[in-house]
Scaffold this motif. Sequence first.
Motif, PDB file in Angstrom:
ATOM      1  N   SER A   2       0.841  -1.189   0.000  1.00 26.71           N
ATOM      2  CA  SER A   2       0.000   0.000   0.000  1.00 26.71           C
ATOM      3  C   SER A   2       0.879   1.243   0.000  1.00 26.71           C
ATOM      4  N   GLY A   3       0.297   2.364  -0.443  1.00 23.39           N
ATOM      5  CA  GLY A   3       1.011   3.632  -0.486  1.00 23.39           C
ATOM      6  C   GLY A   3       1.012   4.310   0.862  1.00 23.39           C
ATOM      7  N   SER A   5      -0.783   6.568   2.046  1.00 24.84           N
ATOM      8  CA  SER A   5      -2.103   6.839   2.613  1.00 24.84           C
ATOM      9  C   SER A   5      -2.866   5.572   2.943  1.00 24.84           C
ATOM     10  N   VAL A   7      -3.613   3.312   0.791  1.00 25.81           N
ATOM     11  CA  VAL A   7      -4.313   2.844  -0.403  1.00 25.81           C
ATOM     12  C   VAL A   7      -3.424   1.834  -1.118  1.00 25.81           C
ATOM     13  N   ASP A   9      -1.163  -0.008  -3.824  1.00 23.49           N
ATOM     14  CA  ASP A   9      -0.412   0.586  -4.928  1.00 23.49           C
ATOM     15  C   ASP A   9      -1.133   0.447  -6.259  1.00 23.49           C
ATOM     16  N   LEU A  12      -3.200   3.477  -7.032  1.00 20.95           N
ATOM     17  CA  LEU A  12      -2.553   4.786  -7.053  1.00 20.95           C
ATOM     18  C   LEU A  12      -2.074   5.128  -8.461  1.00 20.95           C
ATOM     19  N   GLN A  32      -3.833   6.990 -15.476  1.00 18.78           N
ATOM     20  CA  GLN A  32      -4.458   7.514 -14.261  1.00 18.78           C
ATOM     21  C   GLN A  32      -3.700   8.744 -13.754  1.00 18.78           C
ATOM     22  N   ARG A  48       4.609  15.102  -6.217  1.00 21.69           N
ATOM     23  CA  ARG A  48       4.071  14.721  -4.912  1.00 21.69           C
ATOM     24  C   ARG A  48       3.423  15.919  -4.218  1.00 21.69           C
ATOM     25  N   ILE A  51       0.027  15.632  -6.045  1.00 17.55           N
ATOM     26  CA  ILE A  51      -0.673  14.378  -5.718  1.00 17.55           C
ATOM     27  C   ILE A  51       0.198  13.627  -4.716  1.00 17.55           C
ATOM     28  N   ALA A  53      -0.294  10.962  -2.945  1.00 16.10           N
ATOM     29  CA  ALA A  53      -0.357   9.501  -3.024  1.00 16.10           C
ATOM     30  C   ALA A  53       0.023   9.059  -4.431  1.00 16.10           C
ATOM     31  N   LEU A  54       1.277   8.643  -4.587  1.00 14.61           N
ATOM     32  CA  LEU A  54       1.778   8.176  -5.881  1.00 14.61           C
ATOM     33  C   LEU A  54       2.483   6.842  -5.714  1.00 14.61           C
ATOM     34  N   ALA A  55       2.350   5.988  -6.722  1.00 17.11           N
ATOM     35  CA  ALA A  55       3.168   4.778  -6.812  1.00 17.11           C
ATOM     36  C   ALA A  55       4.351   5.104  -7.715  1.00 17.11           C
TER      37      ALA A  55
END
Length: 488
Positions: A2-3, A5, A7, A9, A12, A32, A48, A51, A53-55
């Motif tokens: 998960s990232g 946040s 969420v 990956d 994201l 996306q 960043r 956004i 939350a990035l993968a």
Amino acid sequence: MSGPSGVPDEALPLVFVERVGGALRLSAISSQARAVGLAPGLTLADARARIPALAVADHDPVADAAFLERIADDCDRWTPLVALDGVDGLVLDITGCAHLFGGEATMRRRVIEHLQRHGLTLHAVVAGTPEAARALARCGKGGVVPEGREAECVAPLSIAALDLPAETVTGLSRAGLKTIGELAARPGTPLAARFGEGLLTRLRRTLGHEDVRITPRRALPACIAERRFAEPIGRAEDVEGALGLLIDDIALMLEARGEGGRAFEAAFFRADGAVRRIAVETARPSRDTASLGRLFHEKLDALADPLDPGFGFDLIRLAVLRAETLAPAQVSLDGRAIEEEEVSALVDRLAARLGRDRVLRFMMRDTHDPDHAASLVPAVEPVPPALPLPEERPVRPLMMFDPPQPIEALAEVPDGPPLRFRWRRVLHEVVHAEGPERIAAEWWRRGAPTRDYYRVENDKGRRFWLFRLGLYEREPGAPRWFVHGLFP
């Protein structure tokens, strides 16, 4: 995983980064990430900030290039004329191929569906010139451009679609030229004077006014035969059976052209997009179906990595990579083929099983230096025209030592032939000598001592080829004697 946040990956926006000028910048992004306002070229810190939350993944250009090569291999199923276009594009020349797939629109749809099944997202355009198709595809347009309407279709595109240098795009933008249509409406002479003739050449090709053929990544074969299967095949018997039918087709094509193949390549296209290629060569031009079938059978049996069908092969293609004129063969009175044909068949089978670089033959070279007068080359390579042979008896032996073997010799005068010499602990009395034949190194091999060669015969009738390395008082070091060969 998960990232930051929490969420996963997979949900994201994905960005690939590489270090440019000491900062991590986005080199590629997912659809996306593009939808939320990111773009290649941004620093990772800026991305960043927008956004959080990035993968993030490291950009691997080598892996990308290898992946694009695999896609290009798979696209050979549509046309043998495939060229790479930058780091993320392909250009296919489908001239004369579209009707085999139901027309240009149907062919485009089938190409897209085939690549989408392998998880790819793409834009495909069919146009009259490679540049027009490239400009439309890279600007997100799709479809088939009607014949002769390339200029109308590309006119609304930004001048960036011309793939010009950044300084040229900047200069055109400052001059108020934003689209290809606006650029095309301007006189060419002032543009060429300021930005160079290359700009006008690119513009003409993009507008469809000038065409140029692509340079395919693989040379166009002399002839091709292929079999497509509604259901992929995987059994070895079925694969070899289909290959045998293709060999029959190729033999008929070559016979009609009065030619024989020297290099053949079988390509096996798997349903999952992987392509495997098997090549064989022949020492002489051939269209003998039985012989070619045996060669491919030997090659398939000798593979260190067996031919894995995976989910099956949906296309098998046989191509003649190199062909030469083949005249009818002369046979003997008892109906047997001449011995040269039998030797060539043996060479072909050995090369197919052991590899072309392990079956060698000697080739004469036009040089006075005996150390370089012959070289080993693959036996399946074309035989060059033979060098003229002297009419008198040979002055050099057929059997030579590599390297020459040292001997102890005694001569009557410093620069004369030896009176006796000791070789392998045996003393030989010289009763007859001919020479010397003075050989110096080629002009580009400076520093090599001169050699004086003698043909000598001992008291028992044995004949030797000796040489003295170096000249007394004229070249540094003490001269030494060697035996370089034996006469029969």
